[in-house]
Design a protein around this motif. Sequence first.
Motif, PDB file in Angstrom:
ATOM      1  N   PHE A  23      30.819  18.858 -33.822  1.00  0.00           N
ATOM      2  CA  PHE A  23      30.861  19.573 -32.544  1.00  0.00           C
ATOM      3  C   PHE A  23      30.956  21.065 -32.839  1.00  0.00           C
ATOM      4  N   PRO A  92      23.172  11.920 -33.512  1.00  0.00           N
ATOM      5  CA  PRO A  92      22.684  12.599 -32.313  1.00  0.00           C
ATOM      6  C   PRO A  92      21.574  11.830 -31.602  1.00  0.00           C
ATOM      7  N   LEU A  93      20.725  11.157 -32.372  1.00  0.00           N
ATOM      8  CA  LEU A  93      19.633  10.386 -31.761  1.00  0.00           C
ATOM      9  C   LEU A  93      20.191   9.274 -30.882  1.00  0.00           C
ATOM     10  N   LEU A  96      22.335  10.908 -27.804  1.00  0.00           N
ATOM     11  CA  LEU A  96      21.481  11.499 -26.774  1.00  0.00           C
ATOM     12  C   LEU A  96      20.664  10.439 -26.047  1.00  0.00           C
ATOM     13  N   SER A 100      20.977  10.213 -22.098  1.00  0.00           N
ATOM     14  CA  SER A 100      19.825  10.515 -21.251  1.00  0.00           C
ATOM     15  C   SER A 100      19.678   9.493 -20.120  1.00  0.00           C
ATOM     16  N   TYR A 103      22.574  11.369 -17.615  1.00  0.00           N
ATOM     17  CA  TYR A 103      23.037  12.645 -18.140  1.00  0.00           C
ATOM     18  C   TYR A 103      23.734  13.513 -17.120  1.00  0.00           C
ATOM     19  N   PHE A 106      27.339  12.489 -17.101  1.00  0.00           N
ATOM     20  CA  PHE A 106      28.003  12.948 -18.317  1.00  0.00           C
ATOM     21  C   PHE A 106      28.287  14.445 -18.242  1.00  0.00           C
ATOM     22  N   ARG A 107      27.272  15.196 -17.795  1.00  0.00           N
ATOM     23  CA  ARG A 107      27.396  16.649 -17.728  1.00  0.00           C
ATOM     24  C   ARG A 107      28.550  17.062 -16.812  1.00  0.00           C
ATOM     25  N   LEU A 116      36.603  18.157 -24.625  1.00  0.00           N
ATOM     26  CA  LEU A 116      35.850  19.162 -25.394  1.00  0.00           C
ATOM     27  C   LEU A 116      36.589  20.473 -25.506  1.00  0.00           C
TER      28      LEU A 116
ATOM     29  N   GLU B  42      16.208  21.508 -16.164  1.00  0.00           N
ATOM     30  CA  GLU B  42      16.435  20.374 -17.077  1.00  0.00           C
ATOM     31  C   GLU B  42      16.712  20.876 -18.494  1.00  0.00           C
ATOM     32  N   ASP B  45      20.151  21.900 -18.789  1.00  0.00           N
ATOM     33  CA  ASP B  45      21.011  20.714 -18.969  1.00  0.00           C
ATOM     34  C   ASP B  45      21.021  20.253 -20.423  1.00  0.00           C
ATOM     35  N   ILE B  49      24.343  19.778 -22.569  1.00  0.00           N
ATOM     36  CA  ILE B  49      24.682  18.496 -23.190  1.00  0.00           C
ATOM     37  C   ILE B  49      24.760  18.637 -24.709  1.00  0.00           C
ATOM     38  N   GLN B  51      25.813  21.141 -26.281  1.00  0.00           N
ATOM     39  CA  GLN B  51      27.109  21.733 -26.609  1.00  0.00           C
ATOM     40  C   GLN B  51      28.236  20.720 -26.456  1.00  0.00           C
ATOM     41  N   MET B  52      27.972  19.677 -25.666  1.00  0.00           N
ATOM     42  CA  MET B  52      29.012  18.675 -25.415  1.00  0.00           C
ATOM     43  C   MET B  52      28.936  17.508 -26.396  1.00  0.00           C
ATOM     44  N   ILE B  59      17.592  18.678 -32.757  1.00  0.00           N
ATOM     45  CA  ILE B  59      17.511  17.209 -32.760  1.00  0.00           C
ATOM     46  C   ILE B  59      17.829  16.667 -31.375  1.00  0.00           C
ATOM     47  N   ASN B  60      18.838  17.262 -30.726  1.00  0.00           N
ATOM     48  CA  ASN B  60      19.186  16.811 -29.381  1.00  0.00           C
ATOM     49  C   ASN B  60      18.025  17.007 -28.414  1.00  0.00           C
ATOM     50  N   THR B  63      15.280  14.476 -29.119  1.00  0.00           N
ATOM     51  CA  THR B  63      15.585  13.142 -28.611  1.00  0.00           C
ATOM     52  C   THR B  63      15.407  13.087 -27.100  1.00  0.00           C
ATOM     53  N   PHE B  64      15.946  14.086 -26.420  1.00  0.00           N
ATOM     54  CA  PHE B  64      15.921  14.100 -24.956  1.00  0.00           C
ATOM     55  C   PHE B  64      14.483  14.159 -24.434  1.00  0.00           C
ATOM     56  N   ILE B  67      12.378  10.940 -25.364  1.00  0.00           N
ATOM     57  CA  ILE B  67      12.649   9.782 -24.503  1.00  0.00           C
ATOM     58  C   ILE B  67      11.958   9.933 -23.154  1.00  0.00           C
ATOM     59  N   ARG B  68      11.996  11.157 -22.616  1.00  0.00           N
ATOM     60  CA  ARG B  68      11.326  11.432 -21.352  1.00  0.00           C
ATOM     61  C   ARG B  68       9.839  11.108 -21.409  1.00  0.00           C
TER      62      ARG B  68
END
Lengths: 192, 187
Positions: A23, A92-93, A96, A100, A103, A106-107, A116, B42, B45, B49, B51-52, B59-60, B63-64, B67-68
């Motif tokens: 993190f 991370p994969l 995330l 997703s 999200y 979560f946000r 956090l 988006e 966002d 995310i 950062q969270m 990589i984040n 992935t995001f 997937i979309r």
Amino acid sequence: MKKDIKFYFKLFASTFYLSAFTFGGGFVIIPLMRKKFVDQYKWIDEKEMLDLTAIAQASPGAIAVNAAILVGYRLAGILGAMITILGTVLPPLLILSLISLAYTEFRDSLIVKYVLRGMQAGVAAVIIDVVVTMGIDLIKERKVLPIMVMLSSFVAAFFLHINVIFMILASGMIGGMAMYYSKHIKKSGEGK
Amino acid sequence: MYLKLFWSFFQIGLFSFGGGYAAMPLIQNQVVDLNGWLTMSEFADVITISQMTPGPIGINAATFVGIRIGGIQGAIVATIGCVLPSCVIVLSLAYIYYKYRGLDTVQGVLNGLRPAVIAMIGSAGVALMILAFWNGKAMTITGDGIDYVAVSIFTIAFVILRKWKANPIHIMVVAGLIGLCIYPFVL
């Protein structure tokens, strides 16, 4: 160290575990790796870890991934690098992919926000602890030039926001020149 | 389509020097401006995310977006694209490092690099500490708006790390739990 299935699994498991806890930016992986591979497993020594960090920094891409590639390569060649990349990229994969699905929830989650915020302070302490340890080691060597490079690099990075690549080139050149200079002096001294 | 996804993230991986925040405009350019895979909000966002959650922002984002666009295969393709350039470059540099690190000149260069690396990690650490103490607001000398909970967590964590060489991951987990227990009452 024996390179059997157990070793490869240990390598994968430790990078997976570390990556799941990076993190607060890629730099966090450095103290975590140092603790795991230098202090705990004693697979890599302190100076080498700093060299690997410099290479990870100077290369394009995420620092965490680059550092993992280097550690994997150092310990078990190309196969090792493949294993550590997989270990670093999977958390991370997976996380995330799950997030997703939902999200926005979560946000906006308050629980996540509280955790956090607490964690951020903890992460800062972890990084600063490692820097203090390494800084004290450097100062104990009682050499003026490295201490000056360290202080001026801090000013350059923190206050002046100088580009990382430029700092790596400049400090490398200073080090190279210092080495050349000291050898040159030694040679002319022996000649007399 | 997978090829386009791969190529986009390959470029992101290749040109993002300095990690994290430096990569953001590049990702935005590829994902929002050039390909229209995400809207600007988006994309914001994705940053929040990132950062969270643990893991690099590149990589984040891969992935995001993956997937979309193409489900889990899309995510894997984009992630591979993102990692491949570093993989090749870092492995080449590692090869050179282990081949030549015995040389005096290389030793000299490395001696110069080590203190600079310590300083750069230090700079990132101090920046994160300020972020934690002032919660992203402007720093004040007088200490207005300072988050005393964060300062306490930091101080206790730091003392435990120095004195007992605690495991950093345990420290992070406990710090998170303390945050969860205290912040609902003070915020």
